[in-house]
Design an enzyme around this catalytic site. Structure first.
Site, PDB file in Angstrom:
ATOM      1  N   ASN A   9      10.881 -24.523  21.813  1.00  0.00           N
ATOM      2  CA  ASN A   9       9.829 -23.778  21.122  1.00  0.00           C
ATOM      3  C   ASN A   9       9.418 -22.649  22.058  1.00  0.00           C
ATOM      4  OD1 ASN A   9       7.227 -22.744  20.462  1.00  0.00           O
ATOM      5  ND2 ASN A   9       6.845 -24.506  19.146  1.00  0.00           N
ATOM      6  N   GLU A  36       9.406 -21.487  16.504  1.00  0.00           N
ATOM      7  CA  GLU A  36       8.235 -20.607  16.588  1.00  0.00           C
ATOM      8  C   GLU A  36       8.642 -19.232  17.126  1.00  0.00           C
ATOM      9  OE1 GLU A  36       3.440 -21.241  17.267  1.00  0.00           O
ATOM     10  OE2 GLU A  36       4.826 -22.555  18.352  1.00  0.00           O
ATOM     11  N   TYR A 110      11.035 -26.951  12.894  1.00  0.00           N
ATOM     12  CA  TYR A 110       9.701 -26.733  13.460  1.00  0.00           C
ATOM     13  C   TYR A 110       8.693 -27.389  12.509  1.00  0.00           C
ATOM     14  CZ  TYR A 110       5.405 -24.410  14.971  1.00  0.00           C
ATOM     15  OH  TYR A 110       4.119 -24.169  15.408  1.00  0.00           O
ATOM     16  N   ASP A 154      11.063 -28.720  17.663  1.00  0.00           N
ATOM     17  CA  ASP A 154       9.674 -29.075  17.946  1.00  0.00           C
ATOM     18  C   ASP A 154       9.179 -29.843  16.724  1.00  0.00           C
ATOM     19  OD1 ASP A 154       6.992 -29.301  18.405  1.00  0.00           O
ATOM     20  OD2 ASP A 154       6.571 -27.147  18.395  1.00  0.00           O
ATOM     21  N   ASN A 156       6.589 -31.889  16.823  1.00  0.00           N
ATOM     22  CA  ASN A 156       5.123 -31.925  16.907  1.00  0.00           C
ATOM     23  C   ASN A 156       4.516 -33.313  16.781  1.00  0.00           C
ATOM     24  OD1 ASN A 156       3.526 -29.637  17.614  1.00  0.00           O
ATOM     25  ND2 ASN A 156       4.400 -28.546  15.859  1.00  0.00           N
ATOM     26  N   ASP A 257       4.353 -22.977  26.144  1.00  0.00           N
ATOM     27  CA  ASP A 257       3.761 -24.250  26.538  1.00  0.00           C
ATOM     28  C   ASP A 257       4.756 -25.407  26.371  1.00  0.00           C
ATOM     29  OD1 ASP A 257       3.579 -23.819  23.808  1.00  0.00           O
ATOM     30  OD2 ASP A 257       1.493 -24.444  23.617  1.00  0.00           O
ATOM     31  N   HIS A 258       5.893 -25.137  25.741  1.00  0.00           N
ATOM     32  CA  HIS A 258       6.999 -26.089  25.658  1.00  0.00           C
ATOM     33  C   HIS A 258       8.075 -25.691  26.668  1.00  0.00           C
ATOM     34  CE1 HIS A 258       5.994 -27.814  21.561  1.00  0.00           C
ATOM     35  NE2 HIS A 258       5.255 -26.716  21.560  1.00  0.00           N
TER      36      HIS A 258
END
Length: 268
Positions: A9, A36, A110, A154, A156, A257-258
């Site tokens: 991501n 993303e 995603y 991702d 989540n 952040d990933h």
């Protein structure tokens, strides 16, 4: 050399193209699946990838939000850009790629983050997430003597106790609530998917792929979650050669952040 698939991501592919280039220069995966991407298809930075030797490119994007892309050093064929929950957002892309005499169906996902409040009655984003995962039950780990499936992205959701820094403190936090984790694991098992990242890793070993931007010092606090996943059909397990979580990438310049996860298979 093993056949390798990376998933990441990237949180805006155009903004973070310098670290994407670093990943491709230093690790050279055969296939890279991005989530993303946050770019409409007509503005996807194809030339930058082609300069790096990734001539085969597929994307499913939109302006400003979501978006997935799969780039490869070997030919890929687009299979589907599936719409989920009757919503026109760009969260899925599947392609086929040849490796080791097999046709591999590669899904790039995603999954919706779900907002902050883990109550589908008052939070439509959380309702959307639960519905999306329910629809993923239709994605099966198809395989035969000459074919296999891989699902990355991702997703989540951090499904297991040690996929988060504190199971107890995150039980009511979106991404680790029981309704998410139970439905997620039920969906994976129903689809006959193998969680490759946990295949040879003890269940009590912490695994993280994401660290919040909100942390003043992400590395010192180490409050991570495993939100990024690599699954395969059972017939790829004998060829699975391991994986790497590139934790150091969280400290690269202007990071996501990933961090990337690279899975390797003994397939040429």
């Amino acid at each position: 050399m093993p056949f390798s698939i990376a998933t990441w991501n990237i949180n805006s592919v155009r903004l973070r193209m310098p670290i994407v280039e670093r990943l491709l220069d230093e690790y050279a995966p055969d296939v890279l699946c991005l989530q993303e991407t946050k770019v409409p298809d007509e503005l996807f930075p194809e030339k930058a990838f082609r300069r790096l030797g990734y001539q085969h490119i597929a994307f499913h994007g939109q302006k400003g939000y979501h978006g997935v892309a799969t780039v490869a050093r070997r030919p890929i064929e687009i299979v589907e850009r599936r719409r989920f929950c009757d919503i026109e957002d760009s969260r899925h892309l599947s392609v086929t790629v040849q490796a080791g005499g097999k046709t591999i169906l590669l899904h790039n996902f995603y999954v919706p983050a779900g907002g902050d409040e883990p109550d589908p009655e008052i939070n439509r984003k959380f309702r959307h997430k639960l519905d999306f995962v329910a629809e993923m039950n239709s994605i099966r780990a198809e395989h035969s003597e000459v074919s296999a499936s891989v699902l990355v992205g991702d997703l989540n959701i951090a499904p297991l106790e040690h996929d988060v820094w504190s199971h107890k403190q995150l039980l009511n936090v979106v991404s680790h609530t029981p309704v998410e984790t139970e439905n997620f694991e039920a969906m994976r098992l129903a689809g006959n998917w193998v969680d490759l990242m946990r295949l040879n890793v003890p269940s009590d070993q912490k695994l993280y792929t994401w660290w919040s931007y909100r942390a003043q010092d992400w590395e010192a606090s180490n409050r991570g979650r495993r939100l990024d996943h690599v699954w395969s059909s059972p017939n790829l397990v004998p060829d699975f050669a391991g994986y790497e979580i590139l934790r150091a990438a969280r400290g690269w310049d202007r990071p996501s952040d990933h961090v990337p996860v690279i899975a390797r298979f003994d397939l040429d």
